[in-house]
Design a protein around this motif. Structure first.
Motif, PDB file in Angstrom:
ATOM      1  N   MET A 121       0.805  -1.226   0.000  1.00  0.00           N
ATOM      2  CA  MET A 121       0.000   0.000   0.000  1.00  0.00           C
ATOM      3  C   MET A 121       0.840   1.279   0.000  1.00  0.00           C
ATOM      4  N   VAL A 122       2.052   1.239   0.581  1.00  0.00           N
ATOM      5  CA  VAL A 122       2.888   2.441   0.666  1.00  0.00           C
ATOM      6  C   VAL A 122       3.525   2.687  -0.694  1.00  0.00           C
ATOM      7  N   ARG A 123       3.304   3.877  -1.237  1.00  0.00           N
ATOM      8  CA  ARG A 123       3.870   4.237  -2.540  1.00  0.00           C
ATOM      9  C   ARG A 123       5.124   5.086  -2.385  1.00  0.00           C
ATOM     10  N   SER A 124       5.053   6.164  -1.596  1.00  0.00           N
ATOM     11  CA  SER A 124       6.188   7.072  -1.428  1.00  0.00           C
ATOM     12  C   SER A 124       5.910   8.001  -0.250  1.00  0.00           C
ATOM     13  N   ASP A 125       6.974   8.684   0.184  1.00  0.00           N
ATOM     14  CA  ASP A 125       6.750   9.688   1.222  1.00  0.00           C
ATOM     15  C   ASP A 125       6.508  11.032   0.540  1.00  0.00           C
ATOM     16  N   GLU A 126       5.900  11.934   1.271  1.00  0.00           N
ATOM     17  CA  GLU A 126       5.592  13.256   0.739  1.00  0.00           C
ATOM     18  C   GLU A 126       6.644  14.242   1.261  1.00  0.00           C
ATOM     19  N   LYS A 127       7.890  14.051   0.800  1.00  0.00           N
ATOM     20  CA  LYS A 127       9.010  14.935   1.157  1.00  0.00           C
ATOM     21  C   LYS A 127       9.174  15.060   2.671  1.00  0.00           C
ATOM     22  N   SER A 128       9.047  13.960   3.374  1.00  0.00           N
ATOM     23  CA  SER A 128       9.196  13.956   4.824  1.00  0.00           C
ATOM     24  C   SER A 128      10.666  13.926   5.216  1.00  0.00           C
ATOM     25  N   GLN A 129      10.959  14.483   6.368  1.00  0.00           N
ATOM     26  CA  GLN A 129      12.304  14.456   6.933  1.00  0.00           C
ATOM     27  C   GLN A 129      12.485  13.174   7.738  1.00  0.00           C
ATOM     28  N   ARG A 130      13.719  12.886   8.133  1.00  0.00           N
ATOM     29  CA  ARG A 130      13.996  11.749   9.014  1.00  0.00           C
ATOM     30  C   ARG A 130      13.237  11.939  10.320  1.00  0.00           C
ATOM     31  N   ILE A 131      12.673  10.854  10.844  1.00  0.00           N
ATOM     32  CA  ILE A 131      11.987  10.875  12.130  1.00  0.00           C
ATOM     33  C   ILE A 131      13.037  11.155  13.208  1.00  0.00           C
ATOM     34  N   GLN A 132      12.766  12.190  14.025  1.00  0.00           N
ATOM     35  CA  GLN A 132      13.745  12.571  15.039  1.00  0.00           C
ATOM     36  C   GLN A 132      13.197  12.554  16.457  1.00  0.00           C
ATOM     37  N   SER A 133      11.868  12.648  16.616  1.00  0.00           N
ATOM     38  CA  SER A 133      11.337  12.653  17.978  1.00  0.00           C
ATOM     39  C   SER A 133       9.858  12.273  17.998  1.00  0.00           C
ATOM     40  N   VAL A 134       9.405  11.844  19.163  1.00  0.00           N
ATOM     41  CA  VAL A 134       7.981  11.591  19.363  1.00  0.00           C
ATOM     42  C   VAL A 134       7.258  12.906  19.096  1.00  0.00           C
ATOM     43  N   GLY A 135       6.160  12.825  18.374  1.00  0.00           N
ATOM     44  CA  GLY A 135       5.419  14.022  18.006  1.00  0.00           C
ATOM     45  C   GLY A 135       5.652  14.445  16.572  1.00  0.00           C
ATOM     46  N   ASP A 136       6.736  13.977  15.952  1.00  0.00           N
ATOM     47  CA  ASP A 136       6.954  14.254  14.532  1.00  0.00           C
ATOM     48  C   ASP A 136       5.798  13.671  13.728  1.00  0.00           C
ATOM     49  N   VAL A 137       5.526  14.274  12.583  1.00  0.00           N
ATOM     50  CA  VAL A 137       4.506  13.763  11.667  1.00  0.00           C
ATOM     51  C   VAL A 137       5.151  13.627  10.289  1.00  0.00           C
ATOM     52  N   PHE A 138       4.958  12.452   9.677  1.00  0.00           N
ATOM     53  CA  PHE A 138       5.425  12.265   8.309  1.00  0.00           C
ATOM     54  C   PHE A 138       4.250  11.794   7.467  1.00  0.00           C
ATOM     55  N   VAL A 139       4.239  12.213   6.203  1.00  0.00           N
ATOM     56  CA  VAL A 139       3.102  11.962   5.311  1.00  0.00           C
ATOM     57  C   VAL A 139       3.515  10.954   4.250  1.00  0.00           C
ATOM     58  N   MET A 140       2.673   9.934   4.093  1.00  0.00           N
ATOM     59  CA  MET A 140       2.941   8.899   3.102  1.00  0.00           C
ATOM     60  C   MET A 140       1.849   8.885   2.037  1.00  0.00           C
ATOM     61  N   ASN A 141       2.250   8.701   0.784  1.00  0.00           N
ATOM     62  CA  ASN A 141       1.323   8.503  -0.327  1.00  0.00           C
ATOM     63  C   ASN A 141       1.030   7.005  -0.398  1.00  0.00           C
ATOM     64  N   MET A 142      -0.247   6.671  -0.410  1.00  0.00           N
ATOM     65  CA  MET A 142      -0.691   5.287  -0.300  1.00  0.00           C
ATOM     66  C   MET A 142      -1.611   4.931  -1.464  1.00  0.00           C
ATOM     67  N   HIS A 143      -1.823   3.619  -1.633  1.00  0.00           N
ATOM     68  CA  HIS A 143      -2.803   3.121  -2.594  1.00  0.00           C
ATOM     69  C   HIS A 143      -3.351   1.794  -2.081  1.00  0.00           C
ATOM     70  N   ALA A 144      -4.651   1.679  -2.106  1.00  0.00           N
ATOM     71  CA  ALA A 144      -5.318   0.418  -1.769  1.00  0.00           C
ATOM     72  C   ALA A 144      -6.402   0.176  -2.805  1.00  0.00           C
ATOM     73  N   GLU A 145      -6.590  -1.083  -3.132  1.00  0.00           N
ATOM     74  CA  GLU A 145      -7.589  -1.458  -4.143  1.00  0.00           C
ATOM     75  C   GLU A 145      -8.940  -0.816  -3.848  1.00  0.00           C
ATOM     76  N   ALA A 146      -9.394  -0.899  -2.613  1.00  0.00           N
ATOM     77  CA  ALA A 146     -10.730  -0.411  -2.244  1.00  0.00           C
ATOM     78  C   ALA A 146     -10.809   1.112  -2.135  1.00  0.00           C
ATOM     79  N   MET A 147      -9.663   1.780  -1.953  1.00  0.00           N
ATOM     80  CA  MET A 147      -9.692   3.219  -1.688  1.00  0.00           C
ATOM     81  C   MET A 147      -9.028   4.066  -2.765  1.00  0.00           C
ATOM     82  N   GLY A 148      -8.285   3.456  -3.657  1.00  0.00           N
ATOM     83  CA  GLY A 148      -7.537   4.227  -4.636  1.00  0.00           C
ATOM     84  C   GLY A 148      -6.336   4.889  -3.985  1.00  0.00           C
ATOM     85  N   ASP A 149      -5.939   6.051  -4.501  1.00  0.00           N
ATOM     86  CA  ASP A 149      -4.802   6.787  -3.951  1.00  0.00           C
ATOM     87  C   ASP A 149      -5.261   7.654  -2.794  1.00  0.00           C
ATOM     88  N   TYR A 150      -4.440   7.720  -1.755  1.00  0.00           N
ATOM     89  CA  TYR A 150      -4.759   8.546  -0.588  1.00  0.00           C
ATOM     90  C   TYR A 150      -3.478   8.834   0.178  1.00  0.00           C
TER      91      TYR A 150
END
Length: 155
Positions: free
Chosen positions: A39-68
């Motif tokens: 399901m994971v396609r790519s990251d959305e220009k996220s930085q390296r995870i450095q601490s609790v509370g960081d947020v990173f965005v992933m581009n996904m795809h699932a048969e039932a949902m399409g791209d999200y």
């Protein structure tokens, strides 16, 4: 390996130092390399995870949902020991929906690590989401650890 009512846990020994695995796990740009669900396609220009509370965005795809997109909130981070996150849907990016991915690294020796991957949906309460779980099988989680071993060996 175990499947419980609200979580699946898989473990594998990987021939790599904990620091190398931690480096792969904390770099969202590499997450598609070890996604056994496909399901994971790519990251959305996220930085390296450095601490609790960081947020990173992933581009996904699932048969039932399409791209999200998923906004992943880091919930656990200990250098060379663990990394975990809870996803939130793009429509509610600041509100994780109740499931978590947790990778735990246990150094066996300088070049070998036991990796435990836990997929836990015990905090999912939304009635429309509950029937979707588990969205990833035990076999797909095992494949994620196989792909993680290959990803760390390639670099």
């Amino acid at each position: 390996m175990a499947t419980h009512e609200n979580k699946i846990v898989v473990t594998r020994t990987i021939d790599a130092p904990t620091k190398d695995l931690f480096n792969v796990l904390t770099l969202p740009a590499r997450h598609s390399e070890f996604d056994g669900s496909g399901m994971v396609r790519s990251d959305e220009k996220s930085q390296r995870i450095q601490s609790v509370g960081d947020v990173f965005v992933m581009n996904m795809h699932a048969e039932a949902m399409g791209d999200y997109q998923m906004h992943n909130h880091v919930t656990a981070l200990a250098e060379n020991k663990m990394v975990g996150w809870q996803p939130a849907i793009a429509e509610k990016p600041d509100d994780p929906a109740g499931w978590e991915w947790l990778y735990e690294l246990n150094s066996i020796d300088s070049g070998t690590t036991e990796v435990t991957l836990t997929y836990d949906w015990s905090k999912v309460t939304h009635p429309k989401l509950l029937p979707l779980f588990p969205a990833v099988s035990e076999e797909q989680l095992e494949e994620s650890l196989n792909q993680l071993a290959a990803a760390v060996a390639d670099h």
